[in-house]
Design a protein around this motif. Structure first.
Motif, short mmCIF file in Angstrom:
data_model
loop_
_atom_site.label_atom_id
_atom_site.label_comp_id
_atom_site.label_asym_id
_atom_site.label_seq_id
_atom_site.Cartn_x
_atom_site.Cartn_y
_atom_site.Cartn_z
N PHE A 1 0.76 -1.20 0.00
CA PHE A 1 -0.09 -0.03 -0.11
C PHE A 1 0.63 1.22 0.14
CE2 PHE A 1 -3.69 -2.47 2.05
CZ PHE A 1 -4.38 -2.56 0.93
N GLU A 2 2.07 1.27 0.72
CA GLU A 2 2.75 2.33 0.89
C GLU A 2 3.89 2.62 -0.17
OE1 GLU A 2 2.70 5.49 2.83
OE2 GLU A 2 0.67 4.38 3.05
N VAL A 3 4.52 1.49 -0.51
CA VAL A 3 5.55 1.69 -1.30
C VAL A 3 5.37 1.26 -3.04
CG1 VAL A 3 8.00 0.64 -1.72
CG2 VAL A 3 7.18 0.83 0.34
N PHE A 4 4.50 0.36 -3.15
CA PHE A 4 4.29 0.11 -4.69
C PHE A 4 3.24 1.25 -5.18
CE2 PHE A 4 4.21 -4.85 -4.78
CZ PHE A 4 5.31 -4.80 -4.29
N PRO A 5 3.53 1.54 -6.59
CA PRO A 5 2.61 2.55 -7.12
C PRO A 5 1.35 2.43 -6.88
CG PRO A 5 4.31 1.72 -8.49
CD PRO A 5 4.39 0.82 -7.47
N HIS A 6 0.52 3.55 -6.94
CA HIS A 6 -1.09 3.54 -6.57
C HIS A 6 -1.57 4.78 -7.08
CE1 HIS A 6 0.71 4.81 -2.77
NE2 HIS A 6 -0.34 5.68 -2.68
N HIS A 7 -2.51 4.99 -7.80
CA HIS A 7 -3.20 5.86 -8.49
C HIS A 7 -4.68 5.95 -8.24
CE1 HIS A 7 0.74 6.39 -10.59
NE2 HIS A 7 0.56 5.18 -10.89
N PRO A 8 -5.17 7.10 -7.85
CA PRO A 8 -6.41 7.18 -7.97
C PRO A 8 -7.16 7.06 -9.07
CG PRO A 8 -5.57 9.39 -7.38
CD PRO A 8 -4.37 8.32 -7.49
N VAL A 9 -8.18 6.42 -9.30
CA VAL A 9 -9.05 6.22 -10.50
C VAL A 9 -10.59 6.17 -10.47
CG1 VAL A 9 -9.52 4.91 -12.82
CG2 VAL A 9 -7.06 5.05 -11.76
N GLY A 10 -11.39 7.08 -10.72
CA GLY A 10 -12.67 6.90 -10.49
C GLY A 10 -12.94 7.13 -8.96
N VAL A 11 -13.78 6.01 -8.55
CA VAL A 11 -14.06 6.12 -7.22
C VAL A 11 -13.17 5.51 -6.41
CG1 VAL A 11 -16.80 5.89 -7.90
CG2 VAL A 11 -15.35 3.67 -7.42
N SER A 12 -12.01 5.06 -6.61
CA SER A 12 -11.30 4.34 -5.55
C SER A 12 -9.70 4.49 -6.30
CB SER A 12 -11.58 2.79 -5.31
OG SER A 12 -10.65 2.42 -4.41
N GLY B 1 -23.87 4.14 -2.21
CA GLY B 1 -23.55 5.54 -1.81
C GLY B 1 -24.26 6.48 -2.64
N HIS B 2 -23.92 6.32 -4.12
CA HIS B 2 -24.38 7.64 -4.85
C HIS B 2 -25.35 7.37 -5.98
CE1 HIS B 2 -21.93 10.81 -2.94
NE2 HIS B 2 -20.86 9.82 -3.30
N GLY B 3 -25.78 6.09 -6.14
CA GLY B 3 -26.71 5.58 -7.12
C GLY B 3 -26.21 5.18 -8.50
N PHE B 4 -27.08 5.42 -9.51
CA PHE B 4 -26.61 4.99 -10.99
C PHE B 4 -26.64 6.29 -11.83
CE2 PHE B 4 -27.99 1.09 -8.78
CZ PHE B 4 -27.03 0.18 -9.32
N SER B 5 -25.98 7.05 -11.48
CA SER B 5 -25.94 8.56 -12.14
C SER B 5 -24.90 8.12 -13.44
CB SER B 5 -25.73 9.70 -11.35
OG SER B 5 -24.51 9.54 -10.85
N LEU C 1 -21.62 6.03 -12.77
CA LEU C 1 -21.26 4.87 -13.71
C LEU C 1 -20.00 4.87 -14.50
CD1 LEU C 1 -24.82 4.29 -15.25
CD2 LEU C 1 -23.52 2.56 -13.95
N ALA C 2 -19.67 6.13 -14.90
CA ALA C 2 -18.47 6.55 -15.76
C ALA C 2 -17.34 6.29 -14.65
CB ALA C 2 -18.41 7.83 -16.21
N ALA C 3 -17.25 6.77 -13.37
CA ALA C 3 -16.37 6.75 -12.53
C ALA C 3 -16.09 5.19 -12.06
CB ALA C 3 -16.64 7.68 -11.16
#
Length: 226
Positions: A59-70, A170-174, A178-180
């Motif tokens: 979690f801390e060392v490997f690369p990680h990138h925010p994409v959409g909802v997570s 949490g936020h429904g099917f808007s 859906l895109a996120a």
């Protein structure tokens, strides 16, 4: 796979506490099975400490990138299961995630129930899948690419499914949601291109260095057929 703050808020977050309790119950079952059939209490403790340290590094060392909802992480859940057993892998995922939150990402702690559910229930699922697709006479170091791919695909697919559930809950099917979710799913499933190769590479290394990869630190099934 860290659920972003704000995806699930208010009273809705209570559901994550219930799913986390279920996930911890499954972890307890996997740990008990490990004590009975995979080296005993001391081995489980040693492996759990090792998997916790590894997950924290993932979690801390490997690369990680925010994409959409997570966020997209290389978690290597199937690798942990194969090397250390399902019980130690589950404990390491839960403890490593909590440690990372406590030390470096306190803003993630309210989402801990969701995140730990997302990690542990798919792990429990692939522990069952491994029993079905790996013959009793096969040690894990002799897995085929097809078997490693099936385990990795199932684990990553389970993570994507849970993240999608939390986002829609949490936020429904808007259209925006859906895109996120779709962008996250596409990005995360790309991990499937990498993880089976890592699994096979790690297993090949364990086989070549068998005198170092046996004993209480490793899954008994790694070198021994069931």
């Amino acid at each position: 796979m860290h659920i972003e703050p704000g995806v699930v808020e208010g009273a809705k977050i209570l559901l994550s506490y219930a799913t986390a309790v279920t996930a911890f119950g499954l972890t307890a079952k996997l740990a008990l099975d490990s004590v009975r059939n995979n080296g005993g209490v001391a081995a489980l403790v040693l492996r759990s400490l090792l998997t916790t340290a590894l997950v924290f590094c993932f979690f801390e060392v490997f690369p990680h990138h925010p994409v959409g909802v997570s966020e997209v992480h290389l978690i290597l859940g199937s690798t942990l299961l194969l090397l250390f057993g399902a019980g130690a892998a589950a404990i390491g995922l839960a403890a490593g995630l909590l440690l990372q939150g406590l030390l470096f990402a306190q803003f993630d702690l309210p989402q801990y129930g969701m995140n730990v559910t997302t990690l542990l229930i798919p792990l429990w699922g692939i522990s069952l899948l491994a029993k079905r697709i790996v013959a009793p006479g096969t040690a894990y170091v002799d897995l085929s690419y097809k078997q490693a791919l099936a385990l990795s695909t199932a684990y990553q697919g389970g993570i994507v499914a849970w993240v999608a559930f939390w986002a829609f809950y949490g936020h429904g099917f808007s259209s925006e949601n859906l895109a996120a979710v779709g962008s996250f799913g596409l990005a995360y499933m790309s991990v499937i291109l990498i993880e089976p190769l890592i699994d096979l590479g790690v297993l090949a290394g364990a086989k070549a260095l068998s005198r170092f990869s046996q004993g209480p630190l490793f899954n008994v099934r790694l070198h021994q057929a069931a």
